[in-house]
Write an enzyme that holds these catalytic residues in place. Structure first.
Site, PDB file in Angstrom:
ATOM      1  CG  HIS A 135      16.417  13.967 -17.351  1.00 47.52           C
ATOM      2  ND1 HIS A 135      17.447  14.146 -18.252  1.00 47.52           N
ATOM      3  CD2 HIS A 135      16.386  12.644 -17.066  1.00 47.52           C
ATOM      4  CE1 HIS A 135      18.002  12.974 -18.518  1.00 47.52           C
ATOM      5  NE2 HIS A 135      17.385  12.046 -17.812  1.00 47.52           N
ATOM      6  CD  GLU A 169      -0.202  14.391   9.145  1.00 47.01           C
ATOM      7  OE1 GLU A 169      -0.345  13.158   9.146  1.00 47.01           O
ATOM      8  OE2 GLU A 169      -1.038  15.171   8.668  1.00 47.01           O
ATOM      9  CE  LYS A 207      -7.733  17.980   9.404  1.00 48.35           C
ATOM     10  NZ  LYS A 207      -7.747  16.768  10.190  1.00 48.35           N
TER      11      LYS A 207
HETATM   12  O1  F6P Z   1      -5.347  16.266   8.430  1.00 49.61           O
HETATM   13  C1  F6P Z   1      -4.348  15.365   8.707  1.00 49.61           C
HETATM   14  C2  F6P Z   1      -4.874  13.972   8.838  1.00 49.61           C
HETATM   15  O2  F6P Z   1      -5.506  13.830  10.056  1.00 49.61           O
HETATM   16  C3  F6P Z   1      -3.789  12.933   8.677  1.00 49.61           C
HETATM   17  O3  F6P Z   1      -3.054  12.751   9.816  1.00 49.61           O
HETATM   18  C4  F6P Z   1      -4.582  11.747   8.249  1.00 49.61           C
HETATM   19  O4  F6P Z   1      -3.789  10.746   7.686  1.00 49.61           O
HETATM   20  C5  F6P Z   1      -5.527  12.393   7.258  1.00 49.61           C
HETATM   21  O5  F6P Z   1      -5.812  13.660   7.828  1.00 49.61           O
HETATM   22  C6  F6P Z   1      -6.798  11.648   7.022  1.00 49.61           C
HETATM   23  O6  F6P Z   1      -7.503  11.443   8.212  1.00 49.61           O
HETATM   24  P1  F6P Z   1      -8.651  10.382   8.310  1.00 49.61           P
HETATM   25  O7  F6P Z   1      -8.075   9.052   8.039  1.00 49.61           O
HETATM   26  O8  F6P Z   1      -9.180  10.514   9.697  1.00 49.61           O
HETATM   27  O9  F6P Z   1      -9.683  10.749   7.284  1.00 49.61           O
END
Ligand code: F6P
Length: 554
Positions: free
Chosen positions: A391, A360, A515
Site C-alpha cells: 500500500h 555498510e 564522524k
Molecule cells: O559508525 C558505524 C559503526 O561503527 C557501525 O559499524 C557500528 O555497528 C556502529 O557504528 C556502532 O559502533 P559501536 O558498537 O562501536 O558503538
C-alpha cells in the site's frame, strides 16, 4: 580485476541475450524451472526460479565464483584467516556460534572456551533477572532494561527480539526490553518520562565504547538515575553504577573508565564486526526476552547454515546462489535497487537490519589493493513489511521505470499453537491470506499482464510489464533456529559478493570522516566561533541555530 576475466566477459555477452528475455518466456520454455532453481538447507527453502537467468547463466556465474576464489575464501573466513585486510584481523562471527565441544585455533589460541565463558556469564545474568534477583539500588527488582547502542549494537538485538516475541518466556520475573539508539535522545526521553529509576537498568552496548550517539544517551541516563537515586537513604553513586548499568564492549578498559563495574562487563572481541555481533554478548537483550535456551537455538540455527556454507557444493550452496543472483542483477542486468519484503510482522526490522549488513559491508568502491573498482558493487537496498509496502511503494515496483530485484520472505506455517480454537482459525486464515498476497505479488512482478486472463486491449495506466526478478525465501516456521539460519544466510551472501567484487566487507571507513566533521561542527556550534571557514550553506545553517538559541527569529 574480476571484470577483466574471461568469465566476466562471457557473462556480459550472455547478458545481451538474457537481457532481452522475459521471465514469462523463461517459465513457458522450462516447465521444471521452479524445481531446478530451488534449494533447501537448515529449515529454509530458497526459490531462485523467478530470477531472470537460465541454467547457462548459473553455470557461468559459478565459473565466475570459482575464478574469484570463493571456495578458498569460505575456508579462510571460517578458519580464522585475517580476511579483514584493512584492519588486519579475522572476521569470526561464526566462532560465536560454534558448539561448545568444537575448537577453533587462531594464532595458537582456541577461541571456543572464551566464547563459551561469555555465554556462561550471560546465562548467569539472565538467570538473575528472570529470578527477580537483579535489584536496583533501593532493592526493588529491575523491570525495564534499556539497550543503549546504535548500528550493529542496536539493530541485531532489536530485530531478533521483535522476530522472536512469540518465544518470550512466560514463567519468569518479567523484564521489558527497550532500545534507544538515536543521538537526539528522542527514544530515551520517552523512556525517562515513563520509567521508574529504581527499577530501570541500562545496557551500554558499544563495540568501541567511543560512539558519541551511545555515550551521549548513556550520560543522560546516568545523570537521570543519579539525580533521582543518589539522594535516597543508603544509596550512593557506586551502588547506582553497580545495580543499574551493564556494559557490552570489546574494550573493558573504556567500560571501566566510564564506571561500569567489572562484574557487569560483558566482553566481545575485535575479531567480531559490529554488524555481525548479535551472536555474542551484544545479544544480551535477546536472551533476556527469550531465555538462554532459545538464544542457543538461534546460534545453533546459524551454525547449521555455517556448516552448509562450508560443505555444500557451490551449485547447491544457498548463500552462494543468493549472492550470484545479486551479482547477476547488479553487474550484468544493471538492476541496482533491491527490496527486502518480509510477509510476517515479526520481521518488521529485518530490512533495517539488512540495510546495515549489506550496505555498510559492501557499499565500497576500493578493492583490497586500494584500486577503484570499474563495476557496481552493493545495490541500494531497502524494504518494509511486504503487506504494508503493497500500500506504499509497490506501485513503483509494478509500473515505475526502475528495475528492482525483490526478496520475498515468509514462514510456511504459523499460529498452530494458539490455544483458543476460534482465534487460531482466524489467525491461520490471516496467515493464508498473507501468503496468498506474497505469492501473488511475486507472480505479478514476474509475469505482468500475462498473470491476468483478460482479453482485449487495456489503457497504458492499466498495463503491467512484469519481468521484475525476485527471490522467495520460505522458512518452515519462524523459530530461533530458522531465524539464525536466515541471518547467517545473508551474512554469507554478503561475504561471497564481497569476494567477487574484491572489496573488504568487514570495515567501514566511509563512515569515519562523517564522524570527524560532525565533531568539528559540534565544537563550532557550541563555541559560537570558527564557522567562517565553512561553506556558505553550512555557515547559514549554523547561524540559524545560533539565532534560534538566542531566541531571535530574524
Ligand atoms: O559508525 C558505524 C559503526 O561503527 C557501525 O559499524 C557500528 O555497528 C556502529 O557504528 C556502532 O559502533 P559501536 O558498537 O562501536 O558503538
Amino acid at each position: 580485476m574480476i571484470d577483466q576475466s574471461a568469465a566476466w566477459r562471457e557473462l556480459e555477452a550472455h547478458a545481451e541475450t538474457m537481457g532481452r528475455c522475459h521471465l514469462g518466456e523463461l517459465f513457458a520454455e522450462a516447465p521444471r524451472r521452479a524445481e531446478r532453481f530451488t534449494r533447501r538447507a537448515a529449515g529454509l527453502t530458497l526459490d531462485l526460479s523467478k530470477q531472470r537467468w537460465s541454467d547457462e547463466t548459473l553455470s557461468r556465474l559459478l565459473a565466475l565464483a570459482e575464478w574469484a576464489g570463493v571456495p578458498d575464501a569460505i575456508g579462510d573466513l571460517l578458519g580464522g584467516e585475517r580476511v579483514n585486510v584493512s584492519e588486519n584481523r579475522p572476521a569470526l562471527h561464526t566462532a560465536l556460534r560454534l558448539p561448545a565441544d568444537a575448537s577453533l585455533e587462531v594464532d595458537g589460541e582456541d577461541l571456543v572456551p572464551r566464547v563459551q565463558s561469555t555465554l556462561t556469564r550471560m546465562d548467569d545474568m539472565v538467570s538473575r533477572f528472570h529470578a527477580g534477583q537483579w535489584r536496583g539500588a533501593t532493592g526493588r527488582p529491575i523491570r525495564d532494561v534499556v539497550n543503549l547502542g546504535v548500528g550493529g549494537s542496536d539493530l541485531g538485538p532489536l530485530m531478533v527480539t521483535h522476530a522472536l516475541a512469540d518465544y518470550r518466556l512466560a514463567d519468569v520475573h518479567r523484564v521489558e526490553i527497550h532500545f534507544a539508539s538515536t543521538m537526539d535522545g528522542s527514544q530515551l526521553v520517552d523512556y525517562l518520562s515513563r520509567f521508574n529509576p529504581e527499577t530501570t537498568l541500562f545496557v551500554l552496548s558499544s563495540k568501541s565504547f567511543t560512539t558519541i550517539d551511545t555515550l551521549s544517551n548513556a550520560r543522560t541516563a546516568r545523570d537521570w538515575l543519579m539525580a533521582r537515586l543518589e539522594c535516597l537513604e543508603g544509596v550512593d553513586g557506586d551502588l547506582v553504577m553497580h545495580q543499574h548499568f551493564i556494559g557490552v564492549s570489546a574494550s573493558p578498559e573504556k567500560m571501566s573508565e566510564w564506571g561500569i563495574a567489572p562484574a557487569n562487563q560483558l566482553e566481545f572481541w575485535e575479531w567480531v564486526g559490529g554488524r555481525y555481533s548479535l551472536w555474542g554478548a551484544i545479544g544480551l537483550p535477546i536472551a533476556l526476552v527469550v531465555g538462554m535456551a532459545n538464544f542457543r537455538a538461534l546460534l545453533a540455527g546459524a551454525h547449521a547454515m555455517d556448516e552448509h556454507f562450508a560443505t555444500a557444493p557451490l551449485a547447491d550452496n544457498l548463500p552462494v546462489l543468493l549472492a550470484l543472483a545479486g551479482i547477476w542483477n547488479v553487474n550484468f542486468l544493471d538492476i541496482r535497487a533491491h527490496s527486502i519484503l518480509p510477509y510476517d510482522g515479526r520481521l518488521e526490522f529485518f530490512a533495517a537490519y539488512l540495510e546495515q549488513l549489506e550496505m555498510e559491508s559492501n557499499g565500497k568502491s576500493a578493492t583490497h589493493d586500494g584500486r577503484q573498482v570499474g563495476y557496481s558493487t552493493c545495490p541500494v537496498l531497502w524494504g518494509q513489511l511486504g503487506p504494508n509496502a503493497q500500500h506504499a511503494f509497490y506501485q513503483l515496483l509494478h509500473q515505475g521505470t526502475q528495475p528492482v530485484a525483490c526478496d520475498f520472505i515468509a514462514p510456511l506455517c504459523r499460529y498452530d499453537d494458539v490455544a483458543d480454537e476460534a482465534t487460531r482459525e482466524h489467525l491461520k486464515s490471516q496467515h493464508r491470506l498473507t501468503l496468498a498476497n506474497c505469492f501473488a505479488q511475486s507472480r505479478l512482478l514476474m509475469l505482468g499482464d500475462e498473470a491476468i486472463d483478460e482479453e482485449g486491449p487495456r489503457p497504458g495506466h492499466k498495463r503491467y510489464r512484469g519481468n521484475q526478478p525476485s527471490t522467495t525465501l520460505l522458512l518452515d516456521r519462524l523459530t530461533p533456529a530458522t531465524l539464525g539460519a536466515l541471518i547467517a544466510l545473508y551474512e554469507h551472501k554478503v561475504f561471497v559478493q564481497a569476494t567477487i567484487w574484491n572489496v573488504n566487507p568487514f570495515d567501514q571507513w566511509g563512515v569515519e570522516l562523517g564522524k570527524q566533521i560532525a565533531g568539528e561542527t559540534e565544537r563550532i556550534l557550541s563555541s559560537h566561533s570558527g564557522h567562517e571557514r565553512m561553506d556558505a550553506s553550512t555557515r547559514a545553517l549554523v547561524e540559524a541555530v545560533w539565532l534560534a538559541e538566542s531566541g531571535g527569529d530574524d
